[in-house]
Scaffold this motif. Structure first.
Motif, PDB file in Angstrom:
ATOM      1  N   TYR A 123       3.678   9.844 -11.154  1.00  0.00           N
ATOM      2  CA  TYR A 123       2.779   9.046 -10.301  1.00  0.00           C
ATOM      3  C   TYR A 123       1.876   8.171 -11.163  1.00  0.00           C
ATOM      4  CZ  TYR A 123      -0.868   8.226  -6.699  1.00  0.00           C
ATOM      5  OH  TYR A 123      -1.780   7.666  -5.830  1.00  0.00           O
ATOM      6  N   SER A 124       1.297   8.751 -12.217  1.00  0.00           N
ATOM      7  CA  SER A 124       0.401   7.981 -13.093  1.00  0.00           C
ATOM      8  C   SER A 124       1.145   6.838 -13.760  1.00  0.00           C
ATOM      9  CB  SER A 124      -0.203   8.895 -14.167  1.00  0.00           C
ATOM     10  OG  SER A 124      -0.969   9.915 -13.577  1.00  0.00           O
ATOM     11  N   ALA A 125       2.361   7.115 -14.219  1.00  0.00           N
ATOM     12  CA  ALA A 125       3.150   6.058 -14.873  1.00  0.00           C
ATOM     13  C   ALA A 125       3.462   4.938 -13.888  1.00  0.00           C
ATOM     14  CB  ALA A 125       4.440   6.652 -15.435  1.00  0.00           C
ATOM     15  N   ALA A 126       3.812   5.310 -12.657  1.00  0.00           N
ATOM     16  CA  ALA A 126       4.134   4.292 -11.645  1.00  0.00           C
ATOM     17  C   ALA A 126       2.891   3.463 -11.311  1.00  0.00           C
ATOM     18  CB  ALA A 126       4.688   4.965 -10.390  1.00  0.00           C
ATOM     19  N   LYS A 127       1.740   4.120 -11.149  1.00  0.00           N
ATOM     20  CA  LYS A 127       0.522   3.385 -10.786  1.00  0.00           C
ATOM     21  C   LYS A 127       0.020   2.529 -11.962  1.00  0.00           C
ATOM     22  CE  LYS A 127      -0.038   4.777  -6.474  1.00  0.00           C
ATOM     23  NZ  LYS A 127      -0.028   3.845  -5.340  1.00  0.00           N
ATOM     24  N   GLY A 128       0.213   3.010 -13.177  1.00  0.00           N
ATOM     25  CA  GLY A 128      -0.084   2.170 -14.347  1.00  0.00           C
ATOM     26  C   GLY A 128       0.804   0.943 -14.343  1.00  0.00           C
ATOM     27  N   GLY A 129       2.041   1.131 -13.912  1.00  0.00           N
ATOM     28  CA  GLY A 129       2.975   0.012 -13.784  1.00  0.00           C
ATOM     29  C   GLY A 129       2.498  -0.993 -12.743  1.00  0.00           C
ATOM     30  N   GLY A 176      -3.742   4.927 -12.348  1.00  0.00           N
ATOM     31  CA  GLY A 176      -3.145   3.817 -13.088  1.00  0.00           C
ATOM     32  C   GLY A 176      -4.037   3.323 -14.207  1.00  0.00           C
ATOM     33  N   LEU A 177      -5.281   3.796 -14.233  1.00  0.00           N
ATOM     34  CA  LEU A 177      -6.231   3.371 -15.268  1.00  0.00           C
ATOM     35  C   LEU A 177      -6.537   4.487 -16.260  1.00  0.00           C
ATOM     36  CD1 LEU A 177      -8.757   1.480 -12.932  1.00  0.00           C
ATOM     37  CD2 LEU A 177      -7.037   0.452 -14.434  1.00  0.00           C
ATOM     38  N   ILE A 178      -6.648   5.753 -15.740  1.00  0.00           N
ATOM     39  CA  ILE A 178      -7.024   6.850 -16.638  1.00  0.00           C
ATOM     40  C   ILE A 178      -6.029   8.015 -16.642  1.00  0.00           C
ATOM     41  CG2 ILE A 178      -9.501   6.380 -16.668  1.00  0.00           C
ATOM     42  CD1 ILE A 178      -9.795   8.638 -14.541  1.00  0.00           C
ATOM     43  N   SER A 179      -5.087   8.063 -15.699  1.00  0.00           N
ATOM     44  CA  SER A 179      -4.005   9.066 -15.663  1.00  0.00           C
ATOM     45  C   SER A 179      -4.428  10.481 -15.274  1.00  0.00           C
ATOM     46  CB  SER A 179      -3.264   9.144 -16.994  1.00  0.00           C
ATOM     47  OG  SER A 179      -2.457   8.013 -17.157  1.00  0.00           O
ATOM     48  N   TYR A 180      -3.507  11.168 -14.586  1.00  0.00           N
ATOM     49  CA  TYR A 180      -3.664  12.597 -14.258  1.00  0.00           C
ATOM     50  C   TYR A 180      -2.630  13.358 -15.084  1.00  0.00           C
ATOM     51  CZ  TYR A 180      -5.879  11.211  -9.764  1.00  0.00           C
ATOM     52  OH  TYR A 180      -6.670  10.680  -8.785  1.00  0.00           O
ATOM     53  N   ASN A 212       0.795  -1.232   0.000  1.00  0.00           N
ATOM     54  CA  ASN A 212       0.000   0.000   0.000  1.00  0.00           C
ATOM     55  C   ASN A 212       0.826   1.280   0.000  1.00  0.00           C
ATOM     56  OD1 ASN A 212      -2.506   1.710   0.920  1.00  0.00           O
ATOM     57  ND2 ASN A 212      -0.957   2.042   2.503  1.00  0.00           N
ATOM     58  N   ALA A 213       2.083   1.209   0.451  1.00  0.00           N
ATOM     59  CA  ALA A 213       2.867   2.438   0.611  1.00  0.00           C
ATOM     60  C   ALA A 213       2.950   3.191  -0.712  1.00  0.00           C
ATOM     61  CB  ALA A 213       4.272   2.103   1.114  1.00  0.00           C
ATOM     62  N   GLY A 214       2.766   4.484  -0.650  1.00  0.00           N
ATOM     63  CA  GLY A 214       2.842   5.286  -1.869  1.00  0.00           C
ATOM     64  C   GLY A 214       3.099   6.740  -1.554  1.00  0.00           C
ATOM     65  N   VAL A 215       3.641   7.450  -2.540  1.00  0.00           N
ATOM     66  CA  VAL A 215       3.858   8.895  -2.413  1.00  0.00           C
ATOM     67  C   VAL A 215       3.276   9.578  -3.646  1.00  0.00           C
ATOM     68  CG1 VAL A 215       5.866   8.870  -0.888  1.00  0.00           C
ATOM     69  CG2 VAL A 215       6.211   8.562  -3.341  1.00  0.00           C
ATOM     70  N   PHE A 216       2.592  10.696  -3.398  1.00  0.00           N
ATOM     71  CA  PHE A 216       1.936  11.420  -4.486  1.00  0.00           C
ATOM     72  C   PHE A 216       2.772  12.652  -4.827  1.00  0.00           C
ATOM     73  CE2 PHE A 216      -1.686  14.316  -5.853  1.00  0.00           C
ATOM     74  CZ  PHE A 216      -1.865  13.685  -7.067  1.00  0.00           C
ATOM     75  N   ASP A 217       2.953  12.924  -6.105  1.00  0.00           N
ATOM     76  CA  ASP A 217       3.623  14.166  -6.477  1.00  0.00           C
ATOM     77  C   ASP A 217       2.967  14.742  -7.714  1.00  0.00           C
ATOM     78  OD1 ASP A 217       4.603  12.205  -8.202  1.00  0.00           O
ATOM     79  OD2 ASP A 217       6.464  12.043  -7.066  1.00  0.00           O
ATOM     80  N   GLU A 218       2.504  15.968  -7.558  1.00  0.00           N
ATOM     81  CA  GLU A 218       1.912  16.669  -8.697  1.00  0.00           C
ATOM     82  C   GLU A 218       2.942  17.650  -9.214  1.00  0.00           C
ATOM     83  OE1 GLU A 218      -2.792  17.335  -8.512  1.00  0.00           O
ATOM     84  OE2 GLU A 218      -1.746  17.911  -6.715  1.00  0.00           O
ATOM     85  N   VAL A 260     -13.904   6.202 -13.174  1.00  0.00           N
ATOM     86  CA  VAL A 260     -13.339   5.666 -14.414  1.00  0.00           C
ATOM     87  C   VAL A 260     -14.429   5.079 -15.324  1.00  0.00           C
ATOM     88  CG1 VAL A 260     -11.127   5.176 -13.287  1.00  0.00           C
ATOM     89  CG2 VAL A 260     -12.783   3.321 -13.572  1.00  0.00           C
ATOM     90  N   ALA A 261     -15.680   5.240 -14.909  1.00  0.00           N
ATOM     91  CA  ALA A 261     -16.775   4.664 -15.697  1.00  0.00           C
ATOM     92  C   ALA A 261     -17.005   5.448 -16.998  1.00  0.00           C
ATOM     93  CB  ALA A 261     -18.063   4.618 -14.878  1.00  0.00           C
TER      94      ALA A 261
END
Ligand SMILES: NC(=O)c1ccc[n+]([C@@H]2O[C@H](COP(=O)([O-])OP(=O)(O)OC[C@H]3O[C@@H](n4cnc5c(N)ncnc54)[C@H](O)[C@@H]3O)[C@@H](O)[C@H]2O)c1
Length: 252
Positions: free
Chosen positions: A151-157, A141-145, A87-93, A248-249
């Motif tokens: 962050y989006s690339a990592a979560k898609g990974g 990871g499904l629709i990207s920011y 679960n560990a994660g870090v967010f960066d915008e 994501v719907a």
């Protein structure tokens, strides 16, 4: 009978937010829970407010050796492992053009490497118990920011990694799934808001993005994690389950 009686669970990044809600939910369902936090201090703070069967495991997951040390300590403390919650994660915008090598490495190391190498370290114990892995990915990871490309690339990974592991270990079986939350009302969102020009507007936008017009609670994400780890999901593997109020719907 509680759903996770006699089960042994490790939750990385489990001392606050979504991870703490996951740890509490497993404990309430009878599990022994190893709670990982970045520092001894964060683990001690968590344990000081809990009375369940919790074990504190300090260490910053991400690099391979660090993940192995955290997983080994958890397996030793619990006497084996039935569920890994990565679960560990870090967010960066950060705008794409401004992402430095350091920013990129941090996001990839914690958000993707933490899942990859904790799973790798936990697999022998999970193969023995025929256990399961649940990762906390993200709707990103499904629709990207657009505003959070690393962050989006990592979560898609993470979503792709989960599918790869699910196929690879299906016959054991070790089931591997992830949840993909939309915005969740935790310190992660509060801190991102505080780093913005207008925290109140940031928070309002975070809530209104989902068609259900609110953020998830950490407990709602935890409920989905427990479902995926439970026997009720015994034939479910390789799934990325949105917990996002319809985000994501499609468009509304
Ligand atoms: N909050 C949201 O809106 C949201 C949305 C989608 C996905 N997620 C994901 O859910 C997970 C939990 O997020 P949260 O909202 O609870 O965040 P949070 O920042 O409130 O909590 C994350 C916890 O992980 C810990 N952590 C960070 N790096 C770590 C490391 N290297 N090793 C060990 N622990 C570490 C932090 O110290 C913190 O205790 C993250 O993977 C995040 O990306 C969050």
């Amino acid at each position: 009978m509680k759903r996770f009686e006699d089960k042994r669970v490790l939750v990385t990044g489990g001392t606050r937010g979504v991870g703490a809600a996951i740890a509490d939910a497993f404990a309430a369902e009878g599990a022994a829970v190893a709670v990982n936090g970045r520092s001894q201090q964060s683990v001690d703070r968590f344990l000081a407010t809990r009375w369940g069967d919790f074990h504190g495991i300090p260490g910053a997951v991400g690099p391979r050796d660090a993940c192995r040390a955290v997983v080994d300590a958890a397996v030793a403390a619990l006497g084996g492992l039935d569920v890994l919650v990565a679960n560990a994660g870090v967010f960066d915008e950060l705008p794409f053009e401004q992402v430095t090598q350091e920013d990129f490495d941090r996001s990839m190391t914690v958000n993707l490497g933490g899942v990859f190498f904790c799973a790798q370290a936990a697999l022998p114990a999970l193969e023995e118990s025929k256990g399961s892995i649940v990762a906390t990915a993200s709707d990103a990871g499904l629709i990207s920011y657009a505003g959070a490309p690393a962050y989006s690339a990592a979560k898609g990974g993470v979503v792709s990694l989960v599918r790869s592991l699910a196929i690879g270990f299906a016959e054991v079986p070790v089931r591997v799934n992830c949840v993909c939350p939309g915005n969740v009302d935790t310190d992660m969102i509060r801190e991102a808001g505080e780093a913005s020009d207008d925290p109140a507007a940031y928070r309002a936008a975070a809530a209104s993005r989902a068609p259900m017009r609110r953020m998830a609670t950490p407990e709602e994400v935890a409920a989905a994690v427990l479902y995926l780890a439970s026997d009720a999901a015994g034939f479910t593997t390789g799934v990325a389950l949105p917990v996002d109020g319809g985000g994501v719907a499609g468009f509304d």
